[in-house]
Structures are given as C-alpha cells and as structure tokens.
Write a protein that holds these residues in place. Structure first.
Motif, PDB file in Angstrom:
ATOM      1  N   ASN A 221       0.903  -1.197  -0.005  1.00 51.23           N
ATOM      2  CA  ASN A 221       0.023  -0.031   0.069  1.00 51.23           C
ATOM      3  C   ASN A 221       1.014   1.072  -0.046  1.00 51.23           C
ATOM      4  N   PRO A 222       1.007   2.086  -1.037  1.00 55.07           N
ATOM      5  CA  PRO A 222       1.814   3.209  -1.298  1.00 55.07           C
ATOM      6  C   PRO A 222       1.286   4.390  -0.249  1.00 55.07           C
ATOM      7  N   ILE A 223       0.263   4.364   0.230  1.00 59.90           N
ATOM      8  CA  ILE A 223      -0.283   5.408   0.933  1.00 59.90           C
ATOM      9  C   ILE A 223       0.437   5.941   2.413  1.00 59.90           C
ATOM     10  N   PRO A 224       0.528   4.792   3.111  1.00 59.50           N
ATOM     11  CA  PRO A 224       1.300   5.115   4.215  1.00 59.50           C
ATOM     12  C   PRO A 224       2.879   5.621   4.178  1.00 59.50           C
ATOM     13  N   GLY A 225       3.520   5.094   3.311  1.00 53.90           N
ATOM     14  CA  GLY A 225       4.871   5.663   2.766  1.00 53.90           C
ATOM     15  C   GLY A 225       4.770   7.085   2.083  1.00 53.90           C
ATOM     16  N   LEU A 226       3.890   7.213   1.114  1.00 49.55           N
ATOM     17  CA  LEU A 226       4.107   8.381   0.656  1.00 49.55           C
ATOM     18  C   LEU A 226       3.643   9.631   1.707  1.00 49.55           C
ATOM     19  N   SER A 227       2.769   9.316   2.482  1.00 51.88           N
ATOM     20  CA  SER A 227       2.134  10.309   3.559  1.00 51.88           C
ATOM     21  C   SER A 227       3.075  10.640   4.595  1.00 51.88           C
ATOM     22  N   GLU A 228       4.002   9.352   5.084  1.00 46.65           N
ATOM     23  CA  GLU A 228       5.201   9.722   5.937  1.00 46.65           C
ATOM     24  C   GLU A 228       6.214  10.665   5.162  1.00 46.65           C
ATOM     25  N   GLY A 252      -5.605  -3.402   0.727  1.00 45.58           N
ATOM     26  CA  GLY A 252      -5.826  -2.321   1.943  1.00 45.58           C
ATOM     27  C   GLY A 252      -5.866  -0.991   1.208  1.00 45.58           C
ATOM     28  N   VAL A 253      -5.591  -0.947  -0.004  1.00 46.64           N
ATOM     29  CA  VAL A 253      -5.636   0.353  -0.623  1.00 46.64           C
ATOM     30  C   VAL A 253      -7.092   0.934  -0.931  1.00 46.64           C
ATOM     31  N   PRO A 254      -7.503   1.933  -0.186  1.00 48.82           N
ATOM     32  CA  PRO A 254      -8.866   2.709  -0.537  1.00 48.82           C
ATOM     33  C   PRO A 254      -9.246   2.950  -1.845  1.00 48.82           C
ATOM     34  N   ASN A 255     -10.281   3.582  -2.133  1.00 54.05           N
ATOM     35  CA  ASN A 255     -10.755   3.755  -3.778  1.00 54.05           C
ATOM     36  C   ASN A 255      -9.840   4.842  -4.172  1.00 54.05           C
ATOM     37  N   ILE A 256      -9.248   4.427  -5.336  1.00 57.70           N
ATOM     38  CA  ILE A 256      -8.379   5.336  -6.035  1.00 57.70           C
ATOM     39  C   ILE A 256      -8.603   6.650  -6.154  1.00 57.70           C
ATOM     40  N   ASP A 257      -9.625   7.290  -6.152  1.00 56.87           N
ATOM     41  CA  ASP A 257      -9.867   8.641  -6.389  1.00 56.87           C
ATOM     42  C   ASP A 257      -9.700   9.314  -4.756  1.00 56.87           C
ATOM     43  N   LYS A 258     -10.041   8.455  -3.744  1.00 54.93           N
ATOM     44  CA  LYS A 258      -9.812   8.991  -2.499  1.00 54.93           C
ATOM     45  C   LYS A 258      -8.260   8.835  -1.935  1.00 54.93           C
ATOM     46  N   ALA A 259      -7.621   7.815  -2.624  1.00 46.49           N
ATOM     47  CA  ALA A 259      -6.195   7.792  -2.208  1.00 46.49           C
ATOM     48  C   ALA A 259      -5.606   9.000  -3.043  1.00 46.49           C
ATOM     49  N   PHE A 260      -5.981   9.583  -4.098  1.00 44.22           N
ATOM     50  CA  PHE A 260      -5.411  10.485  -4.869  1.00 44.22           C
ATOM     51  C   PHE A 260      -5.516  12.067  -3.974  1.00 44.22           C
ATOM     52  N   GLU A 261      -6.719  11.829  -3.474  1.00 41.96           N
ATOM     53  CA  GLU A 261      -6.788  13.310  -2.771  1.00 41.96           C
ATOM     54  C   GLU A 261      -6.103  13.291  -1.483  1.00 41.96           C
ATOM     55  N   LYS A 264      -2.889  14.360  -2.594  1.00 42.03           N
ATOM     56  CA  LYS A 264      -2.685  15.894  -3.030  1.00 42.03           C
ATOM     57  C   LYS A 264      -2.955  16.544  -1.816  1.00 42.03           C
ATOM     58  N   THR A 265      -3.473  16.114  -0.851  1.00 42.64           N
ATOM     59  CA  THR A 265      -3.744  17.198   0.366  1.00 42.64           C
ATOM     60  C   THR A 265      -2.212  17.087   1.057  1.00 42.64           C
ATOM     61  N   ALA A 266      -1.601  15.851   1.192  1.00 42.45           N
ATOM     62  CA  ALA A 266      -0.252  15.918   1.952  1.00 42.45           C
ATOM     63  C   ALA A 266       0.740  16.600   1.267  1.00 42.45           C
ATOM     64  N   ASN A 267       0.770  16.606  -0.296  1.00 41.72           N
ATOM     65  CA  ASN A 267       1.713  17.173  -0.864  1.00 41.72           C
ATOM     66  C   ASN A 267       1.475  18.771  -1.566  1.00 41.72           C
ATOM     67  N   SER A 268       0.413  19.286  -0.928  1.00 39.58           N
ATOM     68  CA  SER A 268      -0.040  20.562  -1.255  1.00 39.58           C
ATOM     69  C   SER A 268       0.945  21.568  -0.497  1.00 39.58           C
ATOM     70  N   CYS A 269       1.340  22.968  -1.257  1.00 47.99           N
ATOM     71  CA  CYS A 269       2.131  23.688  -0.788  1.00 47.99           C
ATOM     72  C   CYS A 269       1.299  24.745  -0.380  1.00 47.99           C
ATOM     73  N   LEU A 270       1.157  25.246   0.984  1.00 50.05           N
ATOM     74  CA  LEU A 270       0.072  26.556   1.263  1.00 50.05           C
ATOM     75  C   LEU A 270       0.917  27.684   1.450  1.00 50.05           C
ATOM     76  N   TYR A 271       2.336  27.732   1.027  1.00 48.43           N
ATOM     77  CA  TYR A 271       3.210  28.914   1.036  1.00 48.43           C
ATOM     78  C   TYR A 271       4.323  28.550   0.175  1.00 48.43           C
ATOM     79  N   GLY A 272       4.930  29.472  -0.197  1.00 40.91           N
ATOM     80  CA  GLY A 272       6.244  29.718  -1.196  1.00 40.91           C
ATOM     81  C   GLY A 272       5.527  29.397  -2.613  1.00 40.91           C
ATOM     82  N   GLU A 273       6.654  29.265  -3.703  1.00 40.15           N
ATOM     83  CA  GLU A 273       6.567  29.453  -5.106  1.00 40.15           C
ATOM     84  C   GLU A 273       6.376  27.903  -5.573  1.00 40.15           C
TER      85      GLU A 273
END
Length: 325
Positions: A221-228, A252-261, A264-273
């Motif tokens: 499941n790539p989600i735990p490692g990517l989130s970490e 154990g991977v959830p719905n694909i669209d949910k996994a992408f979200e 995306k949330t974990a990888n988003s930048c709220l500041y900077g360029e």
C-alpha cells in the motif's frame, strides 16, 4: 749785585716758557673727552662671534649624532625588513608549491568527476531506456514495497533485480543534499524518522545493503509511505523527489480517487512558490512472470499498479519507469 742777576738760572724767558707749557697741558686736558663708551671693541666682537660659531658647531654636532642614530635605526629596521622579506618569500614559495599541488589535485578530482559523471550518464541511459527519468532534485526519498511478491518466494530473482535497479537509480544522482529510505508502511529502513541521511559513498552502500536485507512485512500500500515522506521529510522549501518502488496495489488501498485526494492534500504547498512539496516518480516491476504459480492474479495486479502509478506520477510531475525483467 748785577753779577748775581746775570748768573740766576730762572730767568724770565724760562718761566714764560714753563707757564706756556703748563697752560697748554691744562688746555689739552680741558678739551679732551675721557668719557666711558658702551661700544664693544673688536676683541669683544671676535669673542661673540666665536661663541656663536661654537654654539652652531655644537648644534650641528648634535644634529649629526641624531642623524647617525636614525641611520642606524633605519639600517636595523631595513635588516629586520629584509629578514621578514626573506621569510615572506619563503612562505610565498611554500604556498606557491602548495597551490600547485592543489591545482594538480583539483585537476585529478575533475578527471575523476568527469569519469563519475560519465558513469552516471551511462546509468541514466540504462534507466532511461526503461522509460526515462528527469534526475535533477536535491533530495531523494526511496519508498520500497518489500512484500513477498517483490522478494520472490523461492529463487529471490525479483528481489535481486529490484536491489540492482535501486542501486543504479541512486548512483544516477551524482550529488544530493539528503537521502531517505523507507518501506511502503512508512517504516524507515535506515536512519530516524524525519531526518535526512548525508549523501556519501558509505551511506549509499548502507542504504543498498539495508534494502537488500529488508524483511517481507508489507501491505503493498503506497499511501502510508507517501504520507510519511510528504508530512515528515518534504516541505515547500526543498527540491524533493520521491521514488516509489513496487509491483502491485494491495487489498488495503482505499478507493483510487480517495487515495489521490489524500496524497494531493499531503503534497500541497500552502506557502512559497512551489505547487507541490515533492515530485512523485515510480519504478514498476512485472513480478508476475516469476510468481504466476504462487500468485494467480499477480499479473493482473501488476497492471493495476502500473495504471495507478501512471496517473499518480502524471499528476505530481513525475515519471513511471517500467523495469524490464
């Protein structure tokens, strides 16, 4: 009586002459000026001149002695400067020799660097032949699926190829500011949570060794490692690239669209360029050709993994490389 007068020595003529003489003497005394004058005599002038000359001679002699002393001091100073100059010349010669040595060593290092870059280019070419990867990031995160399907049940053939490809991938980065390596579960194979490992030959060897000796506990499941990696390593100030290495998407991977979200949330930048904290790339292995008998549906899961990673890498400016077996 008459004879007595004729024989007298003091006649009138004599007395007249004497009187006139005394009168003249008195007259001379009266008209003469015997007053004392203040004008110096020639002797006084000569003595004064002598005194002035003597003072000038003494003054010149003092100046001469002072000049001689200054000349001696300057001579000593010049000697000291000469000694310093000799020392400085010696130091310059030593530093020149050292600089020459450094230049030679620098040229040697440049040749070695060119050689390493050549090796790196060859390794990049080897990987690029499998799909192409843009290798320009300063920080690298490796997330490895260590499941039984990756390691192989009996012959370990898949795992040896996985370790080899990861080693090639690491060496393709000539210089990094930091490296991190973990399992797909988010467990670090080497180092501590949230810390970057230094990039050097020793740590690169240790990383490859740690991957080769990893246990098979994994959920694929790539989600735990990517989130970490995204929450504890990457941020919006570093140039980070994440490589996920796997072959399947577990149950154990959830719905694909949910996994992408979630990613995306974990990888988003709220500041900077930067738009994202990290670019996400992936290495895909067709392990179904090794374990078809043990895992009946492994070939199909390989396809699902590649489809998932293709969309994930496209969304986050990465590349999917399918490694030929």
């Amino acid at each position: 009586m008459k004879n007595r007068e004729e024989n007298s020595p003091f006649s009138m003529s004599f007395l007249d002459i004497m009187a006139c003489g005394f009168g003249a003497l008195i007259l001379i005394l009266l008209i003469s000026d015997f007053s004392v004058t203040d004008e110096p005599s020639e002797l006084d002038d000569s003595f004064s001149t002598y005194q002035n000359l003597l003072e000038q001679i003494e003054k010149k002699e003092f100046e001469f002695n002072t000049l001689i002393e200054r000349i001696r001091e300057e001579k000593n100073e010049f000697s000291s400067q000469s000694e310093k100059s000799e020392i400085m010349n010696k130091e310059i010669d030593e530093k020149s020799a050292l600089l020459k040595k450094y230049v030679q060593e620098s040229e040697s290092l440049k040749r070695k660097l060119n050689s390493l870059q050549s090796v790196g280019r060859n390794q990049k070419k080897e990987i690029s032949e499998a799909g192409g990867i843009t290798i320009s990031s300063e920080y690298l995160v490796l997330i490895v699926d260590t499941s039984p399907s990756m390691q192989g049940l009996n012959n370990k053939l898949p795992w040896r190829n996985v370790v080899r490809q990861i080693s090639i991938l690491i060496e393709a980065f000539p210089s990094l500011k930091g490296i991190a390596v973990m399992k797909d579960t988010g467990e670090y194979l080497i180092g501590r949570r949230g810390e970057w490992l230094p990039d050097n030959k020793i740590y690169r060897e240790r990383i490859v060794k740690a991957i080769s000796q990893a246990n098979t506990v994994s959920n694929s499941n790539p989600i735990p490692g990517l989130s970490e990696a995204l929450y504890h390593l990457a941020d919006c100030t570093k140039d980070v690239q994440i490589f996920y290495v796997g072959d399947e998407i577990g149950q154990g991977v959830p719905n694909i669209d949910k996994a992408f979200e979630e990613i995306k949330t974990a990888n988003s930048c709220l500041y900077g360029e930067l738009k994202y904290k990290a670019s996400i790339s992936a290495l895909g292995f067709n392990t179904g050709i090794y374990g078809a008998n043990a895992y009946i549906d492994l070939v199909e899961r390989n396809k699902n993994y590649l489809a998932f990673m293709r969309e994930l890498t496209e969304r986050f400016d990465g590349t999917l490389v399918v490694v030929p077996e």
